[in-house]
Design a protein around this motif. Structure first.
Motif, PDB file in Angstrom:
ATOM      1  N   LYS A  43       0.955  -1.185  -0.004  1.00  0.00           N
ATOM      2  CA  LYS A  43      -0.109  -0.087   0.043  1.00  0.00           C
ATOM      3  C   LYS A  43       0.765   1.234  -0.015  1.00  0.00           C
ATOM      4  O   LYS A  43       0.637   2.147  -0.698  1.00  0.00           O
ATOM      5  N   ARG A  44       2.054   1.332   0.775  1.00  0.00           N
ATOM      6  CA  ARG A  44       2.797   2.475   0.902  1.00  0.00           C
ATOM      7  C   ARG A  44       3.309   2.610  -0.427  1.00  0.00           C
ATOM      8  O   ARG A  44       3.648   3.774  -0.694  1.00  0.00           O
ATOM      9  N   CYS A  45       4.068   1.970  -1.149  1.00  0.00           N
ATOM     10  CA  CYS A  45       4.693   1.901  -2.416  1.00  0.00           C
ATOM     11  C   CYS A  45       3.676   2.328  -3.515  1.00  0.00           C
ATOM     12  O   CYS A  45       4.150   3.258  -4.332  1.00  0.00           O
ATOM     13  N   ASP A  46       2.465   1.687  -3.474  1.00  0.00           N
ATOM     14  CA  ASP A  46       1.320   2.218  -4.309  1.00  0.00           C
ATOM     15  C   ASP A  46       1.159   3.617  -4.159  1.00  0.00           C
ATOM     16  O   ASP A  46       1.192   4.356  -5.151  1.00  0.00           O
ATOM     17  N   GLU A  47       1.019   3.934  -3.075  1.00  0.00           N
ATOM     18  CA  GLU A  47       0.634   5.520  -2.782  1.00  0.00           C
ATOM     19  C   GLU A  47       1.774   6.484  -3.153  1.00  0.00           C
ATOM     20  O   GLU A  47       1.596   7.426  -3.954  1.00  0.00           O
ATOM     21  N   GLN A  48       3.093   5.983  -2.951  1.00  0.00           N
ATOM     22  CA  GLN A  48       4.293   6.879  -3.407  1.00  0.00           C
ATOM     23  C   GLN A  48       4.361   6.973  -4.829  1.00  0.00           C
ATOM     24  O   GLN A  48       4.630   8.117  -5.590  1.00  0.00           O
ATOM     25  N   LEU A  49       4.061   5.777  -5.625  1.00  0.00           N
ATOM     26  CA  LEU A  49       3.875   5.775  -7.059  1.00  0.00           C
ATOM     27  C   LEU A  49       2.880   6.675  -7.445  1.00  0.00           C
ATOM     28  O   LEU A  49       3.024   7.513  -8.472  1.00  0.00           O
ATOM     29  N   THR A  50       1.697   6.532  -7.167  1.00  0.00           N
ATOM     30  CA  THR A  50       0.478   7.380  -7.493  1.00  0.00           C
ATOM     31  C   THR A  50       0.639   8.967  -7.410  1.00  0.00           C
ATOM     32  O   THR A  50       0.524   9.517  -8.274  1.00  0.00           O
ATOM     33  N   GLY A 109      21.846  11.750  -8.799  1.00  0.00           N
ATOM     34  CA  GLY A 109      20.419  11.290  -8.456  1.00  0.00           C
ATOM     35  C   GLY A 109      19.485  12.155  -9.488  1.00  0.00           C
ATOM     36  O   GLY A 109      18.305  11.784  -9.395  1.00  0.00           O
ATOM     37  N   VAL A 110      20.024  12.793 -10.516  1.00  0.00           N
ATOM     38  CA  VAL A 110      19.086  13.340 -11.470  1.00  0.00           C
ATOM     39  C   VAL A 110      18.848  12.650 -12.890  1.00  0.00           C
ATOM     40  O   VAL A 110      19.967  12.037 -13.375  1.00  0.00           O
ATOM     41  N   MET A 111      17.625  12.401 -13.156  1.00  0.00           N
ATOM     42  CA  MET A 111      17.410  11.462 -14.208  1.00  0.00           C
ATOM     43  C   MET A 111      16.851  12.321 -15.083  1.00  0.00           C
ATOM     44  O   MET A 111      16.111  13.216 -15.085  1.00  0.00           O
ATOM     45  N   PRO A 112      16.981  12.066 -16.577  1.00  0.00           N
ATOM     46  CA  PRO A 112      16.343  12.586 -17.605  1.00  0.00           C
ATOM     47  C   PRO A 112      14.965  12.305 -17.826  1.00  0.00           C
ATOM     48  O   PRO A 112      14.735  11.041 -17.823  1.00  0.00           O
ATOM     49  N   VAL A 113      14.001  13.416 -17.851  1.00  0.00           N
ATOM     50  CA  VAL A 113      12.609  12.993 -17.817  1.00  0.00           C
ATOM     51  C   VAL A 113      12.253  12.417 -19.027  1.00  0.00           C
ATOM     52  O   VAL A 113      11.494  11.396 -18.956  1.00  0.00           O
ATOM     53  N   TRP A 114      12.309  13.093 -20.246  1.00  0.00           N
ATOM     54  CA  TRP A 114      11.907  12.581 -21.605  1.00  0.00           C
ATOM     55  C   TRP A 114      12.461  11.150 -21.817  1.00  0.00           C
ATOM     56  O   TRP A 114      11.537  10.511 -22.252  1.00  0.00           O
ATOM     57  N   GLU A 159      11.481  -1.590 -10.878  1.00  0.00           N
ATOM     58  CA  GLU A 159      12.196  -0.518 -11.689  1.00  0.00           C
ATOM     59  C   GLU A 159      11.589   0.616 -11.869  1.00  0.00           C
ATOM     60  O   GLU A 159      11.805   1.922 -12.057  1.00  0.00           O
ATOM     61  N   TYR A 160      10.058   0.734 -12.396  1.00  0.00           N
ATOM     62  CA  TYR A 160       9.364   1.495 -12.906  1.00  0.00           C
ATOM     63  C   TYR A 160       9.078   2.728 -11.652  1.00  0.00           C
ATOM     64  O   TYR A 160       9.245   3.755 -11.610  1.00  0.00           O
ATOM     65  N   TRP A 161       8.829   2.054 -10.569  1.00  0.00           N
ATOM     66  CA  TRP A 161       8.703   2.812  -9.335  1.00  0.00           C
ATOM     67  C   TRP A 161       9.791   3.485  -9.117  1.00  0.00           C
ATOM     68  O   TRP A 161       9.734   4.523  -8.648  1.00  0.00           O
ATOM     69  N   ALA A 162      11.108   2.903  -9.025  1.00  0.00           N
ATOM     70  CA  ALA A 162      12.401   3.559  -8.760  1.00  0.00           C
ATOM     71  C   ALA A 162      12.397   5.052  -9.714  1.00  0.00           C
ATOM     72  O   ALA A 162      12.819   5.884  -9.346  1.00  0.00           O
ATOM     73  N   ASP A 163      12.388   4.692 -11.035  1.00  0.00           N
ATOM     74  CA  ASP A 163      12.274   5.692 -11.978  1.00  0.00           C
ATOM     75  C   ASP A 163      11.425   6.861 -11.510  1.00  0.00           C
ATOM     76  O   ASP A 163      11.992   8.124 -11.599  1.00  0.00           O
ATOM     77  N   MET A 164      10.050   6.688 -11.583  1.00  0.00           N
ATOM     78  CA  MET A 164       9.133   7.636 -11.323  1.00  0.00           C
ATOM     79  C   MET A 164       9.295   8.389 -10.087  1.00  0.00           C
ATOM     80  O   MET A 164       9.319   9.406 -10.378  1.00  0.00           O
ATOM     81  N   VAL A 165       9.804   7.973  -8.840  1.00  0.00           N
ATOM     82  CA  VAL A 165       9.977   8.474  -7.597  1.00  0.00           C
ATOM     83  C   VAL A 165      11.060   9.285  -7.717  1.00  0.00           C
ATOM     84  O   VAL A 165      11.017  10.555  -7.260  1.00  0.00           O
ATOM     85  N   ALA A 166      12.156   8.765  -8.453  1.00  0.00           N
ATOM     86  CA  ALA A 166      13.379   9.468  -8.430  1.00  0.00           C
ATOM     87  C   ALA A 166      13.156  10.825  -9.500  1.00  0.00           C
ATOM     88  O   ALA A 166      13.722  12.010  -9.267  1.00  0.00           O
ATOM     89  N   ILE A 167      12.474  10.605 -10.494  1.00  0.00           N
ATOM     90  CA  ILE A 167      11.895  12.101 -11.088  1.00  0.00           C
ATOM     91  C   ILE A 167      11.303  12.750 -10.334  1.00  0.00           C
ATOM     92  O   ILE A 167      11.558  14.298 -10.594  1.00  0.00           O
ATOM     93  N   ARG A 168      10.256  12.649  -9.870  1.00  0.00           N
ATOM     94  CA  ARG A 168       9.480  13.392  -8.942  1.00  0.00           C
ATOM     95  C   ARG A 168      10.390  14.215  -8.173  1.00  0.00           C
ATOM     96  O   ARG A 168      10.428  15.463  -7.994  1.00  0.00           O
TER      97      ARG A 168
END
Length: 236
Positions: A43-50, A109-114, A159-168
């Protein structure tokens, strides 16, 4: 769901609530894994990803310019060839926009968004046959929100979770965005809105949800309710 995926795929753990563990504060067993409740995520990871997928379009729209000129906002400045100190160039903005620095996309820790989000959109197209309406960050994230339950069941969701949270996180750091007031509690056709809402602009007395499909307005008692909800949820 197989037994391997009965717990969060990210290996999240939770506090033991057994009387002995609560009394002594010590555990004589392995950490307890959090249960996967949304696909392969807890539940916690789902909320963070959302939250990350909701926030990215708003933060992306606030991205500063590439050059840190030191001029006041609104002052007319012409740029010719960039000379002198390289400190005038915002390297974090350069990387987030997808330009490489020294041949490397990622740094500190900076990732390219596009390229990063576009890569996940490509995976969705190849594996699930879903295509975004247009190649914009807003449309991409809208597709990712709609596909959220399906994405959470994929073996690569960690992996998707890690990318999206890092971009945010990178976008929040780069934009220096003011703390949000709360999240929109309007409702769209098949899901809650949940967009981050920021304080009214100077001279304004209401907040308008930026989601074109929502557009809910907050003023007076509604604005107070939004602020109270934001404080309870720790949105800022």
């Amino acid at each position: 769901m197989t037994e391997d995926y009965a717990t969060c795929v990210r290996g999240c753990t939770r506090r033991c609530t057994a009387d002995q563990c609560l009394t002594t504060g010590e555990h004589d067993h392995e950490p307890l894994r959090r249960r996967a409740t949304v696909g392969l995520l807890c539940k916690r990871c789902d909320e963070q990803l959302t939250e990350a997928v909701h926030d990215i379009p708003d933060l992306w729209a606030q991205m500063p310019g590439l050059y840190d000129t030191g001029h006041a906002e609104g002052e007319k400045v012409s740029h010719g060839k960039v000379t002198g100190s390289p400190s005038l160039i915002r390297l974090d903005v350069m990387v987030l926009n997808g330009s490489s620095v020294g041949g490397q996309y990622e740094g500190d820790g900076v990732m390219p968004v596009w390229p990063t989000i576009g890569g996940w959109i490509q995976i969705l197209a190849e594996e699930l046959g879903t295509v975004a309406k247009s190649d914009t960050i807003a449309q991409w994230c809208d597709l990712l929100r709609r596909m959220h339950p399906t994405i959470c069941r994929q073996p690569w969701v960690d992996e998707y979770w890690a990318d999206m949270v890092a971009i945010r996180q990178a976008l929040r750091r780069t934009t220096g965005a003011p703390p949000p007031v709360g999240r929109c509690f309007g409702h769209l056709a098949n899901r809650p809105c949940g967009r981050l809402l920021y304080p009214p602009a100077p001279g304004e007395t209401e907040i308008v949800c930026p989601d074109e499909k929502c557009g809910r307005r907050y003023s007076g008692a509604e604005l107070l309710k939004l602020q109270i909800q934001g404080e309870r949820e720790g949105v800022a």
